[in-house]
Write a protein that holds these residues in place. Structure first.
Motif, PDB file in Angstrom:
ATOM      1  N   GLY A   1     -17.979 -34.531  -2.089  1.00 23.19           N
ATOM      2  CA  GLY A   1     -17.302 -35.795  -1.832  1.00 23.19           C
ATOM      3  C   GLY A   1     -16.282 -35.708  -0.719  1.00 23.19           C
ATOM      4  N   GLU A   2     -15.073 -36.192  -0.972  1.00 24.10           N
ATOM      5  CA  GLU A   2     -14.024 -36.224   0.048  1.00 24.10           C
ATOM      6  C   GLU A   2     -13.686 -34.830   0.563  1.00 24.10           C
ATOM      7  N   ARG A   3     -13.824 -33.821  -0.269  1.00 22.33           N
ATOM      8  CA  ARG A   3     -13.526 -32.466   0.184  1.00 22.33           C
ATOM      9  C   ARG A   3     -14.471 -32.023   1.300  1.00 22.33           C
ATOM     10  N   ALA A   4     -15.717 -32.530   1.268  1.00 22.06           N
ATOM     11  CA  ALA A   4     -16.658 -32.205   2.349  1.00 22.06           C
ATOM     12  C   ALA A   4     -16.221 -32.859   3.647  1.00 22.06           C
ATOM     13  N   ILE A   5     -15.800 -34.116   3.568  1.00 25.68           N
ATOM     14  CA  ILE A   5     -15.353 -34.839   4.759  1.00 25.68           C
ATOM     15  C   ILE A   5     -14.121 -34.161   5.360  1.00 25.68           C
ATOM     16  N   ALA A   6     -13.245 -33.625   4.483  1.00 20.58           N
ATOM     17  CA  ALA A   6     -12.017 -32.956   4.934  1.00 20.58           C
ATOM     18  C   ALA A   6     -12.275 -31.521   5.399  1.00 20.58           C
ATOM     19  N   LEU A   7     -13.537 -31.107   5.421  1.00 20.93           N
ATOM     20  CA  LEU A   7     -13.946 -29.775   5.879  1.00 20.93           C
ATOM     21  C   LEU A   7     -13.355 -28.655   5.032  1.00 20.93           C
ATOM     22  N   GLU A   8     -13.112 -28.930   3.744  1.00 19.35           N
ATOM     23  CA  GLU A   8     -12.624 -27.882   2.860  1.00 19.35           C
ATOM     24  C   GLU A   8     -13.741 -26.871   2.587  1.00 19.35           C
ATOM     25  N   ASN A   9     -13.338 -25.659   2.256  1.00 14.12           N
ATOM     26  CA  ASN A   9     -14.322 -24.640   1.896  1.00 14.12           C
ATOM     27  C   ASN A   9     -14.932 -24.960   0.541  1.00 14.12           C
ATOM     28  N   ALA A  10     -16.204 -24.694   0.391  1.00 11.84           N
ATOM     29  CA  ALA A  10     -16.862 -24.867  -0.900  1.00 11.84           C
ATOM     30  C   ALA A  10     -16.426 -23.760  -1.854  1.00 11.84           C
ATOM     31  N   ASN A  11     -16.216 -24.121  -3.121  1.00 13.22           N
ATOM     32  CA  ASN A  11     -15.915 -23.096  -4.118  1.00 13.22           C
ATOM     33  C   ASN A  11     -17.224 -22.596  -4.740  1.00 13.22           C
ATOM     34  N   GLN A  12     -17.114 -21.642  -5.639  1.00 12.07           N
ATOM     35  CA  GLN A  12     -18.323 -21.032  -6.184  1.00 12.07           C
ATOM     36  C   GLN A  12     -19.156 -22.024  -6.997  1.00 12.07           C
ATOM     37  N   ALA A  13     -18.481 -22.963  -7.681  1.00 11.70           N
ATOM     38  CA  ALA A  13     -19.231 -23.979  -8.428  1.00 11.70           C
ATOM     39  C   ALA A  13     -19.990 -24.893  -7.472  1.00 11.70           C
ATOM     40  N   ASP A  14     -19.343 -25.249  -6.348  1.00 12.12           N
ATOM     41  CA  ASP A  14     -20.017 -26.069  -5.333  1.00 12.12           C
ATOM     42  C   ASP A  14     -21.263 -25.356  -4.811  1.00 12.12           C
ATOM     43  N   ILE A  15     -21.087 -24.082  -4.505  1.00  9.82           N
ATOM     44  CA  ILE A  15     -22.194 -23.314  -3.922  1.00  9.82           C
ATOM     45  C   ILE A  15     -23.340 -23.195  -4.914  1.00  9.82           C
ATOM     46  N   ALA A  16     -23.010 -22.978  -6.164  1.00 10.44           N
ATOM     47  CA  ALA A  16     -24.066 -22.884  -7.177  1.00 10.44           C
ATOM     48  C   ALA A  16     -24.843 -24.184  -7.281  1.00 10.44           C
ATOM     49  N   GLN A  17     -24.147 -25.328  -7.171  1.00  4.30           N
ATOM     50  CA  GLN A  17     -24.826 -26.617  -7.242  1.00  4.30           C
ATOM     51  C   GLN A  17     -25.691 -26.846  -6.005  1.00  4.30           C
ATOM     52  N   MET A  18     -25.181 -26.472  -4.844  1.00  6.53           N
ATOM     53  CA  MET A  18     -25.966 -26.615  -3.613  1.00  6.53           C
ATOM     54  C   MET A  18     -27.216 -25.738  -3.667  1.00  6.53           C
ATOM     55  N   ARG A  19     -27.057 -24.539  -4.215  1.00  7.82           N
ATOM     56  CA  ARG A  19     -28.212 -23.631  -4.327  1.00  7.82           C
ATOM     57  C   ARG A  19     -29.289 -24.259  -5.205  1.00  7.82           C
ATOM     58  N   GLU A  20     -28.887 -24.881  -6.317  1.00  8.01           N
ATOM     59  CA  GLU A  20     -29.861 -25.488  -7.214  1.00  8.01           C
ATOM     60  C   GLU A  20     -30.495 -26.727  -6.588  1.00  8.01           C
ATOM     61  N   ILE A  21     -29.708 -27.544  -5.880  1.00  6.76           N
ATOM     62  CA  ILE A  21     -30.267 -28.709  -5.183  1.00  6.76           C
ATOM     63  C   ILE A  21     -31.301 -28.249  -4.160  1.00  6.76           C
ATOM     64  N   THR A  22     -30.993 -27.160  -3.463  1.00  4.77           N
ATOM     65  CA  THR A  22     -31.915 -26.626  -2.465  1.00  4.77           C
ATOM     66  C   THR A  22     -33.192 -26.128  -3.123  1.00  4.77           C
ATOM     67  N   ARG A  23     -33.062 -25.403  -4.210  1.00  4.38           N
ATOM     68  CA  ARG A  23     -34.245 -24.911  -4.921  1.00  4.38           C
ATOM     69  C   ARG A  23     -35.145 -26.067  -5.344  1.00  4.38           C
ATOM     70  N   GLN A  24     -34.542 -27.097  -5.921  1.00  2.00           N
ATOM     71  CA  GLN A  24     -35.328 -28.237  -6.382  1.00  2.00           C
ATOM     72  C   GLN A  24     -35.992 -28.967  -5.220  1.00  2.00           C
ATOM     73  N   ALA A  25     -35.280 -29.081  -4.101  1.00  2.79           N
ATOM     74  CA  ALA A  25     -35.845 -29.765  -2.931  1.00  2.79           C
ATOM     75  C   ALA A  25     -37.044 -29.003  -2.383  1.00  2.79           C
TER      76      ALA A  25
END
Length: 566
Positions: A162-186
């Protein structure tokens, strides 16, 4: 009774492997190549005597993510012999997307790829939220070519952070785990890979950078591991390669080594850093020798902007006095600009004041030229607007202003944005001579009213093949067919062989060429784009059906969404 659905009779077959041409018939049945040789009758036949018969072209760097939702005809690419397009490059796209983030993704696409927001607001139906849903929406429409989709990093990052992405904040480990799963499913749903951008030039019209600009290595590695989890997909990267291009490439190599997934990256010559590309090419070659699959994607000529009053951008787009008349029809605008007082104001105002063009900071009078008719893609540096102004004792602004008024305002200024630091095509020539490089970067579907590079396939053949004879024709066809298909993971096409998908071009080599760019207003909401007529493609066949004859659409729409692994 006919033995085949279609026979292409007596053509010179250039099979896409680089092998010497052979004269033979090509028989097609059930959308596949069924036979090659001296064949019996077909229900339909094409006389290809004296013509080239090639595989359909595969373009791995396009941006038809929006157009493919509303349009059956993916022009201009389909006019240039392209039968398969990979879209979703540069980290921008429309899925996954929560309803409240739709405007953000549209604003980013508008800034990065110059597709007007009004066009996307009217054309996109938003029948999806996750990436599999987007693929399902694409699958419901028939088209004149096949499309393949990459999962875009910006959309994934905004969806997760969300807003943290727009603000260019670093992803935390929970964010990365979710992105990894979204990528796998895609990937499992049929995505051909994942794309990301680390370019300062990729901004919204408000000037906000792409949300992926500062993504850290652990985030990119986590996403790549999502592809490893699925067992498929490539990583597509566009980067500023700054401040340290050696360190940036080393990071990319570590990610590829850790994930085991191949990567491609955009390789271009920045005029402000004209030698960096050589190091990147050497790094990619070294990786390839070590069995690490990293390949550059390169353009066959300068990456060029067409700036003019009929397009979407010109050197004075941000000037206060030009903005006051920018809404006028072209003829009225030209009349107003011919007034000496208006000319004096516009040519002396600050063009940065109201400019929202993300690439404005890279515009230079030293690399702007009269485009002319026919268009000149090989201008002499002595003919730049800066050089003309110095010779004539005028300012570059005055020269550019007068050039734009030529041909009743239809004229273009050609600005070489990259690959032209030395005033020639030596960068493109050197890169294309490297078999690890992939021909691409035409950006079909993007920059619709100020860049028209989607015809790179035709340019490669006509300039480097017909005019320069730098490479032989079978090798150039290989670069457009089997080479690009294999790089994308499309193993069912790209060669003329029995059992392969019947995507075919019949080409009149002597007539092959592209015409002058022109503007049409045929997008949703009356949006405008640049197109050009093409000659020499006698027929284009997709899945065994003739989609174009003599450059005219037949009405057949056999193109489909292609899912990776299907």
């Amino acid at each position: 009774m006919a033995e085949y659905d279609l026979v292409i009779r007596g053509g010179t077959l250039v099979d896409g492997t680089g092998a010497p041409p052979q004269e033979a018939d090509l028989g097609i049945a059930g959308g596949r190549i069924a036979a090659i040789g001296q064949l019996g009758r077909g229900s339909e036949e094409i006389d290809a005597k004296g013509k080239l018969v090639t595989p359909g072209f595969v373009d791995i760097h396009t941006h038809y993510d929006a157009q493919a939702v509303w349009d059956d005809h993916l022009a201009p690419s389909s006019w240039h012999g392209v039968t398969t397009a990979v879209m979703g490059n540069c980290g921008v796209g429309f899925a996954p997307c929560k309803p409240e983030d739709r405007n953000r993704l549209i604003e980013l696409m508008e800034g990065v790829e110059d597709i007007p927001g009004a066009v996307m607001h009217e054309g996109l139906r938003w029948e999806w939220e996750d990436f599999p849903g987007y693929l399902a929406a694409l699958e419901r429409r028939k088209r004149d070519i096949d499309v393949c989709a990459l999962l875009p990093h910006a959309a994934v990052r905004v969806f997760v952070m969300g807003e943290r992405a727009i603000a260019l904040e670093n992803a935390n480990q929970a964010d990365i785990a979710q992105m990894r799963e979204i990528t796998r499913q895609a990937m499992l749903a049929g995505a051909f890979g994942f794309s990301t951008s680390r370019s300062l030039s990729h901004k919204t019209l408000k000037g906000d950078p792409t949300p992926t600009l500062r993504a850290q290595e652990d985030e990119l590695a986590g996403i790549a591991l999502g592809m490893r989890d699925a067992g498929s997909g490539m990583l597509e990267v566009v980067s500023e390669w700054a401040p340290d291009h050696h360190a940036e490439f080393a990071m990319l190599r570590r990610i590829v080594e850790a994930s085991g997934r191949p990567a491609v990256f955009s390789l271009a010559q920045r005029h402000s850093r004209p030698e960096v590309w050589r190091d990147l090419l050497a790094h990619a070659d070294a990786a390839a020798r070590d069995g690490v699959p990293i390949r550059p994607v390169v353009a066959p000529r300068a990456i060029g902007l067409l700036l003019g009053l009929s397009g979407s951008q010109n050197p004075f787009s941000g000037c206060r006095s030009y903005r006051a008349i920018a809404h006028l029809p072209l003829a009225d605008r030209v009349q107003a600009m011919r007034d000496p007082a208006t000319r004096a104001r516009i040519t002396t105002e600050d063009p940065k004041e109201g400019n929202t063009f993300p690439l404005f900071h890279r515009m230079s009078w030293d690399f702007m030229f009269r485009f002319g008719n026919p268009g000149n893609y090989l201008p002499n540096k002595a003919d730049s607007i800066a050089a003309m102004a110095a010779r004539d004792g005028r300012t570059p602004q005055e020269v550019a202003y007068d050039l734009m008024l030529e041909d009743d305002g239809q004229a273009f200024i050609y600005m070489t944005l990259g690959n032209y630091a030395s005033g020639d095509l030596s960068m493109s020539e050197t890169a294309l001579d490297d078999r690890n490089c992939i021909m691409g970067l035409g950006d079909g579907g993007a920059h619709v009213a100020f860049i028209l590079d989607a015809g790179f396939q035709t340019w490669l053949l006509t300039h480097w093949g017909k005019a320069r004879k730098r490479w032989d024709m079978p090798e150039l066809i290989r670069r457009l067919t089997s080479d690009t298909a294999q790089a994308a993971g499309l193993h069912d096409r790209g060669v003329l062989a029995i059992g392969k998908k019947a995507d075919v071009n019949v080409i009149d080599w002597d007539r092959l060429g592209a015409g002058q760019p022109y503007v049409v207003h045929d997008l949703p909401a009356g949006g405008k784009r640049l197109l050009q007529k093409v000659e020499g493609y006698d027929a284009t066949i997709v899945a065994g059906q003739v989609t174009f004859r003599g450059g005219e659409a037949t009405g057949a729409l056999p193109g489909r969404l292609v899912r990776a692994g299907a």
